[in-house]
Design an enzyme around this catalytic site. Structure first.
Site, PDB file in Angstrom:
ATOM      1  N   SER A  81       0.834  -1.202   0.000  1.00 53.68           N
ATOM      2  CA  SER A  81       0.000   0.000   0.000  1.00 53.68           C
ATOM      3  C   SER A  81       0.873   1.258   0.000  1.00 53.68           C
ATOM      4  O   SER A  81       1.635   1.499  -0.931  1.00 53.68           O
ATOM      5  CB  SER A  81      -0.955  -0.028   1.190  1.00 53.68           C
ATOM      6  OG  SER A  81      -1.899   1.025   1.116  1.00 53.68           O
ATOM      7  N   ASP A  99     -10.512  -4.835  -4.122  1.00 55.04           N
ATOM      8  CA  ASP A  99      -9.915  -3.835  -3.234  1.00 55.04           C
ATOM      9  C   ASP A  99     -10.728  -2.543  -3.326  1.00 55.04           C
ATOM     10  O   ASP A  99     -10.789  -1.910  -4.384  1.00 55.04           O
ATOM     11  CB  ASP A  99      -8.460  -3.587  -3.642  1.00 55.04           C
ATOM     12  CG  ASP A  99      -7.677  -2.814  -2.604  1.00 55.04           C
ATOM     13  OD1 ASP A  99      -8.297  -2.013  -1.882  1.00 55.04           O
ATOM     14  OD2 ASP A  99      -6.457  -3.001  -2.518  1.00 55.04           O
ATOM     15  N   HIS A 107      -8.198  -5.163   0.530  1.00 54.74           N
ATOM     16  CA  HIS A 107      -6.970  -4.385   0.668  1.00 54.74           C
ATOM     17  C   HIS A 107      -6.069  -4.903   1.788  1.00 54.74           C
ATOM     18  O   HIS A 107      -4.842  -4.812   1.670  1.00 54.74           O
ATOM     19  CB  HIS A 107      -7.325  -2.917   0.943  1.00 54.74           C
ATOM     20  CG  HIS A 107      -6.147  -2.000   0.917  1.00 54.74           C
ATOM     21  ND1 HIS A 107      -5.459  -1.709  -0.249  1.00 54.74           N
ATOM     22  CD2 HIS A 107      -5.512  -1.309   1.907  1.00 54.74           C
ATOM     23  CE1 HIS A 107      -4.459  -0.882   0.038  1.00 54.74           C
ATOM     24  NE2 HIS A 107      -4.474  -0.623   1.337  1.00 54.74           N
TER      25      HIS A 107
END
Length: 401
Positions: free
Chosen positions: A152, A217, A246
């Site tokens: 991320s 996601d 996610h």
């Protein structure tokens, strides 16, 4: 104005856990240990864990965990995602260390966990550079034996460092972002105040890149991972986890299975393969010992091939089949509407005119001057076509007159 917007964007981009899930304490023997009441396994009892305090060039002290594996050949540098710290990731680090058979270095960004300072884009860049320097100096890890892992927000510092290391073994991008602004709104351009411009840095990475992303996601759209994978110079087979979100990709069996295969292939890269990649990255070409091999591939320092005809867009023109060649170097010019013949880059040879079959030459430079009928260019030295030996269309007219 751009700096003010960047600081404002940083406030919405970083969410460190508050309070931190662990604390760093010093034992009587001077060794640092991490203490956490929420972890089922006490961090202080792990003999394979080194707790480090690392100084960054921006004046912050960040906490890092180094987990040893006695059977490891590679080291994984893990940059975690948002809203997490090392205390929450300790279990995952242990599983990755064992299943992937690697040494693992994880760290908290400035302002995360027990690290000092405030979280910002520039601080995360300084953080990962300091951790990499620690791996080099304290543990003797070279970039050839290092794999960078970014999840991320961690994809930002990961690609920042990867773009600076040409001999890196590999990169893993887990739910990565194209840029900070592209997460909020689907734009196709980069603004000056955007943060983590991975879309510009992925092209500078010169090692295999594995992209892992969930198709469902809802935080970072799957298009971010797909875009990074398409722009990578050396993309590895991606892992699109169907139904993955996610923050839950680690629970899918395909995650650890695909990651293990990637690590094993990176381990099997031989020294010759790495040297070849280094040579290619430096722009060096392997020289051949025989002139025959050179003559079959190169002529006059231009790659010998038949160019495409602009009229029919084929490698060779089937209409005219007119390929004059230089008698010295066998250089074949391209067909440009079956009339134009460029000069040979090695000598001053010009093929004859296809219309009037006129072949005079200049007495000074042996260059074929301009023909008054077909408007061929004049001599580059004397700027006149009248210096040729022999007769042409113009001379014939004079004789007739």
């Amino acid at each position: 104005m751009g700096c003010m917007v960047s600081r404002l964007a940083a406030k919405f981009a970083f969410f460190p856990p508050s309070p931190a899930t662990y604390q760093v304490k010093k034992r009587d023997d001077g060794r640092l240990v991490a203490v956490s009441s929420s972890m089922p396994i006490p961090l202080a009892d792990d003999s394979s864990l080194d707790v480090l305090l690392i100084d960054t060039k921006r004046g912050n002290k960040i906490v890092a965990f180094y987990l040893r594996n006695p059977y490891a050949r590679l080291t994984l540098l893990y940059s975690h995602g948002n809203a997490a710290d090392l205390g929450q990731l300790y279990d995952l680090f242990v599983q990755l260390k064992v299943n992937l058979r690697v040494n693992l270095m994880g760290y908290d960004y400035s302002g995360y966990g027990a690290s000092t300072g405030k979280p910002s884009e520039s601080n995360t860049y300084a953080d990962i550079e300091a951790v990499y320097e620690c791996l080099e100096t304290e543990y003797g890890v070279s970039q050839e034996d290092l794999i960078l892992y970014g999840q991320s927000v961690g994809s930002g510092p990961t690609l920042h460092l990867a773009a600076q290391l040409p001999r890196l073994r590999g990169v893993v991008l887990h739910s990565a972002i194209l840029s900070g602004l592209r997460v909020l709104c689907h734009v196709k351009f980069t603004l000056c105040f955007d943060i983590y411009k991975n879309v510009n840095k992925i092209r500078k990475v010169k090692c295999p890149v594995l992209v892992i992303h969930g198709t469902e996601d809802d935080v970072v759209n799957w298009l971010h991972g797909n875009g990074l994978w398409k722009m990578a110079r050396e993309p590895y087979e991606p892992l699109w986890i169907k139904g993955g979100g996610h923050c839950n990709l680690e629970i899918y069996p395909d995650y650890i299975r695909h990651l293990c295969r990637f690590i094993q292939e990176m381990e099997n890269i031989t020294t010759a393969t790495r040297l070849k990649k280094i040579r290619e990255s430096l722009g060096l070409h392997k020289r051949s010992n025989t002139s025959t091999a050179i003559s079959t591939k190169w002529c006059c320092r231009i790659k010998l091939r038949r160019p495409k005809c602009p009229a029919c867009w084929k490698p060779s023109c089937p209409k005219c089949c007119c390929r004059p060649k230089c008698p010295k170097c066998c250089w074949r010019p391209k067909c440009l509407k079956c009339c134009w013949r460029p000069k040979c880059p090695k000598c001053c040879w010009r093929p004859k005119c296809p219309k009037c079959c006129w072949r005079p030459k200049c007495t000074k430079c042996f260059w074929r001057p301009k023909c008054p009928e077909c408007s061929r260019p004049s001599c580059i030295k004397c700027f006149s076509w009248r210096c040729f030996v022999g007769a042409c269309c113009g001379s014939e007219e004079k004789q007739n007159g």
